[in-house]
Write an enzyme that holds these catalytic residues in place. Structure first.
Site, PDB file in Angstrom:
ATOM      1  N   GLU A 331       0.843  -1.204   0.010  1.00 14.16           N
ATOM      2  CA  GLU A 331       0.078   0.025  -0.077  1.00 14.16           C
ATOM      3  C   GLU A 331       0.524   1.225   0.064  1.00 14.16           C
ATOM      4  O   GLU A 331       0.245   2.459   0.040  1.00 14.16           O
ATOM      5  CB  GLU A 331      -0.920  -0.066   1.268  1.00 14.16           C
ATOM      6  CG  GLU A 331      -2.173  -0.887   1.191  1.00 14.16           C
ATOM      7  CD  GLU A 331      -1.611  -2.447   1.680  1.00 14.16           C
ATOM      8  OE1 GLU A 331      -0.384  -2.707   1.814  1.00 14.16           O
ATOM      9  OE2 GLU A 331      -2.338  -3.121   2.323  1.00 14.16           O
ATOM     10  N   LYS A 444       0.149 -10.902  23.756  1.00 12.19           N
ATOM     11  CA  LYS A 444      -0.345 -10.088  24.864  1.00 12.19           C
ATOM     12  C   LYS A 444      -0.285 -10.965  26.120  1.00 12.19           C
ATOM     13  O   LYS A 444      -1.131 -11.805  26.246  1.00 12.19           O
ATOM     14  CB  LYS A 444      -1.738  -9.490  24.849  1.00 12.19           C
ATOM     15  CG  LYS A 444      -1.666  -8.492  23.599  1.00 12.19           C
ATOM     16  CD  LYS A 444      -3.049  -8.098  22.819  1.00 12.19           C
ATOM     17  CE  LYS A 444      -2.682  -7.539  21.559  1.00 12.19           C
ATOM     18  NZ  LYS A 444      -3.172  -8.385  20.421  1.00 12.19           N
TER      19      LYS A 444
HETATM   20  P1  AMP Z   1       3.612  -6.582   1.862  1.00 11.77           P
HETATM   21  O1  AMP Z   1       2.540  -5.544   1.641  1.00 11.77           O
HETATM   22  O2  AMP Z   1       3.511  -7.796   1.472  1.00 11.77           O
HETATM   23  O3  AMP Z   1       4.753  -5.907   1.357  1.00 11.77           O
HETATM   24  O4  AMP Z   1       3.654  -6.422   3.324  1.00 11.77           O
HETATM   25  C1  AMP Z   1       4.193  -5.565   4.103  1.00 11.77           C
HETATM   26  C2  AMP Z   1       4.388  -5.717   5.567  1.00 11.77           C
HETATM   27  O5  AMP Z   1       5.686  -6.519   5.541  1.00 11.77           O
HETATM   28  C3  AMP Z   1       4.629  -4.737   6.553  1.00 11.77           C
HETATM   29  O6  AMP Z   1       3.361  -4.187   7.027  1.00 11.77           O
HETATM   30  C4  AMP Z   1       5.295  -5.439   7.552  1.00 11.77           C
HETATM   31  O7  AMP Z   1       4.382  -6.023   8.468  1.00 11.77           O
HETATM   32  C5  AMP Z   1       6.180  -6.455   6.856  1.00 11.77           C
HETATM   33  N1  AMP Z   1       7.460  -5.941   6.793  1.00 11.77           N
HETATM   34  C6  AMP Z   1       8.002  -5.228   5.667  1.00 11.77           C
HETATM   35  N2  AMP Z   1       9.302  -4.857   5.776  1.00 11.77           N
HETATM   36  C7  AMP Z   1       9.700  -5.198   7.176  1.00 11.77           C
HETATM   37  C8  AMP Z   1      10.842  -5.093   7.697  1.00 11.77           C
HETATM   38  N3  AMP Z   1      11.994  -4.753   7.328  1.00 11.77           N
HETATM   39  N4  AMP Z   1      10.755  -5.535   9.217  1.00 11.77           N
HETATM   40  C9  AMP Z   1       9.847  -5.959   9.426  1.00 11.77           C
HETATM   41  N5  AMP Z   1       8.562  -6.204   9.127  1.00 11.77           N
HETATM   42  C10 AMP Z   1       8.432  -5.791   7.730  1.00 11.77           C
END
Ligand code: AMP
Length: 547
Positions: A331, A444
């Site tokens: 997004e 939690k």
């Molecule tokens: P997507 O839309 O499939 O790319 O997923 C996005 C989600 O991936 C984010 O909202 C995070 O929860 C996770 N994410 C992306 N980059 C990282 C990162 N460097 N560290 C931890 N979580 C990440």
């Protein structure tokens, strides 16, 4: 009073025009599905993207109609990025790792009219084409002689025959910069996937922002290897930033194993690579077990999931390669933050610097962020208080395709809309953001929150652990308690007691998991992320010790 500058719209076509004009001879190198290495240039990519535009016109595909792709990272996919969007159609990158039924749903929901696919995915397309009546044109990304005599797919043609029938004279149209340029569906861990629709304006602004020195820092002197797939949020926008700065691009095609990626890095003298942690795990495994070194690689961008500290030190200390931890989401086009240190942090001890490198980093100009409590009240930037992470900016989603899910934004007192990321984070006084969890994954326990990422990172630092996933289990007294599911490295020995002892002194006693469950594999989703929902289902019969 109005400004008096030219109001030329920000269009994706301007990126490829620039790349051809100023970096025409810079190479685009691809490992192809066919197995060989193919060499192109920004000039040839530009020329062939104009042939695509002519070919789409000849199909009478209307302005704004969707063209789907099911393809690895390679020059033909790059040509489609510019040819489809530049001519006013919408490029819809599909994730081939999805279940065929999910793909059918997405293709139909997006109303794709044409679909271009790598030959690897021929069986997949043969399985789905009849359920996608809206797709009128099927194109295989191959030479004419690679096309099977009878694929069963109506009207299937080879990409080379298709675009080869058209000339490369084409004048890119000028239109409103807010026009849709490409779309990508979210991973959809809950409910149906939702479409994020990018605009020319958002894409070009993101290309500028992502290329900045404290972001990905791409320049004409770089050779960039996007291992992150072009079907996952436009390979983090790298194809566009690369065209803007004129760097060399190196595409791995379908070969993502450690040896293939290493050979490509060395053979093409790659200076910067980008991908999710699972890919780097394979590369590091190959480098370590063969005692190899890197002769050109200066930095790797790691994002999409939390980068384990052990990986940062394996790259930095073991290979002399800087790790840039980055965070974003579909997004957000996707880049939000990159962890580049400022002078104040560079003056700290190496251990303190390592603590900061673990964080997801500082926001790049164009992304505003804040953390809020359950009532939407903004929380302090003290590096300790954590809350729901909200973002806003010109490359951040305002609404999903077809209005799916209603208005996703949360509004502040000034009426400005913020997108809730679903991540829980802290932000420190210097603006470094750290994700502590997905809001649905946070554990939690007794009114306190335990970060599943912290628990996984510690387990991953144990030499016998290949992969770890932490989930919360229902507990009658504490509400939830963490357990950690672990995949051992091949041949390594590790007991439950030894791993639990490994946690002592690293986190508070009450945060140490209650149990270790050894598993053969952690379920991964289509974008290489851990599927904790599936893991929970797999452990449905599990009971916490003593419960
Ligand atoms: P997507 O839309 O499939 O790319 O997923 C996005 C989600 O991936 C984010 O909202 C995070 O929860 C996770 N994410 C992306 N980059 C990282 C990162 N460097 N560290 C931890 N979580 C990440």
């Amino acid at each position: 009073m109005q400004g008096q500058m030219q109001s030329q719209p920000l269009l994706i076509s301007s990126l490829i025009v620039h790349a051809e004009r100023h970096h025409g001879s810079t190479e685009i190198v691809s490992r192809r599905v066919e197995g060989d290495i193919h060499r192109a240039t920004w000039r040839s990519v530009s020329r062939r993207s104009r042939q695509i535009a002519n070919a789409l016109d000849a199909l009478h595909l209307g302005f704004g109609e969707r063209v789907g792709t099911l393809a690895w990272n390679g020059y033909r996919h790059l040509e489609l990025y510019f040819g489809v969007s530049g001519s006013g159609r919408v490029l819809h990158t599909l994730n081939p790792r999805l279940h065929p039924e999910q793909l059918v749903w997405i293709i139909n929901h997006a109303d794709d009219r044409a679909l271009c696919f790598d030959m690897t995915f021929l069986p997949l397309v043969q399985a789905v084409w009849s359920k996608c009546p809206g797709v009128k044109h099927w194109v295989a990304l191959c030479d004419a002689d690679a096309l099977p005599a009878d694929s069963g797919i109506p009207g299937l043609q080879s990409y080379e025959t298709w675009i080869g029938a058209y000339g490369d004279t084409y004048i890119w149209p000028e239109f409103d910069e807010n026009t849709a340029s490409s779309m990508c569906y979210t991973s959809g861990t809950t409910g149906n996937p939702k479409g994020a629709v990018y605009s020319h304006r958002s894409t070009v602004l993101h290309a500028y922002g992502a290329a900045l020195p404290d972001a990905l820092g791409c320049s004409a002197r770089d050779a960039v290897l996007p291992v992150v797939p072009m079907f996952h949020v436009n390979a983090w926008g790298l194809p566009y930033s690369a065209a803007a700065v004129g760097c060399k691009l190196v595409f791995p095609g379908p070969a993502l194993d450690g040896k293939s990626v290493y050979d490509l890095i060395e053979g093409e003298q790659v200076t910067m690579a980008a991908g999710v942690p699972t890919v780097w795990q394979m590369l590091l495994g190959h480098v370590q077990s063969n005692q190899l070194t890197f002769s050109s690689l200066k930095r790797t961008v790691i994002g999409g999931a939390a980068c384990p500290p052990a990986m940062i030190s394996a790259f930095r200390d073991g290979c002399g390669v800087e790790v840039l931890h980055a965070w974003g989401m579909t997004e957000m086009s996707p880049l939000g933050t990159v962890c580049t240190l400022k002078n104040a942090q560079l003056a700290l001890s190496p251990e303190e610097q390592n603590g900061i490198r673990l964080k997801q980093g500082r926001s790049i100009f164009g992304v505003d962020m804040k953390i809020v409590d359950g009532e939407g009240k903004e929380l302090p930037w003290d590096g300790k208080t954590f809350g729901d992470l909200l973002v806003r900016g010109p490359w951040i989603i305002a609404s999903y395709f077809k209005g799916e899910g209603g208005d996703p934004l949360q509004y502040d007192e000034a009426g400005r809309g913020w997108f809730p990321t679903g991540d829980v984070a802290t932000i420190d006084a210097d603006g470094f953001m750290q994700i502590t969890d997905r809001s649905k994954d946070v554990i939690k326990s007794g009114g306190e929150w335990i970060s599943s990422i912290d628990i996984e990172n510690i387990a991953m630092a144990h030499p016998a652990v290949a992969m770890a996933a932490c989930i919360g289990m229902k507990h009658p007294k504490w509400d939830e308690r963490p357990i950690v599911a672990v995949v051992r490295k091949p041949g390594a020995e590790l007991t439950r007691e030894a791993l639990l002892a490994f946690y002592e002194g690293k986190i508070a006693k009450w945060q140490i998991p209650d149990d270790v469950v050894f598993v053969d594999a952690i379920p991964l989703g289509a974008t290489g992320k851990m599927q904790k929902m599936t893991l929970r289902q797999q452990l449905a019969d599990y009971r916490l010790p003593g419960i």
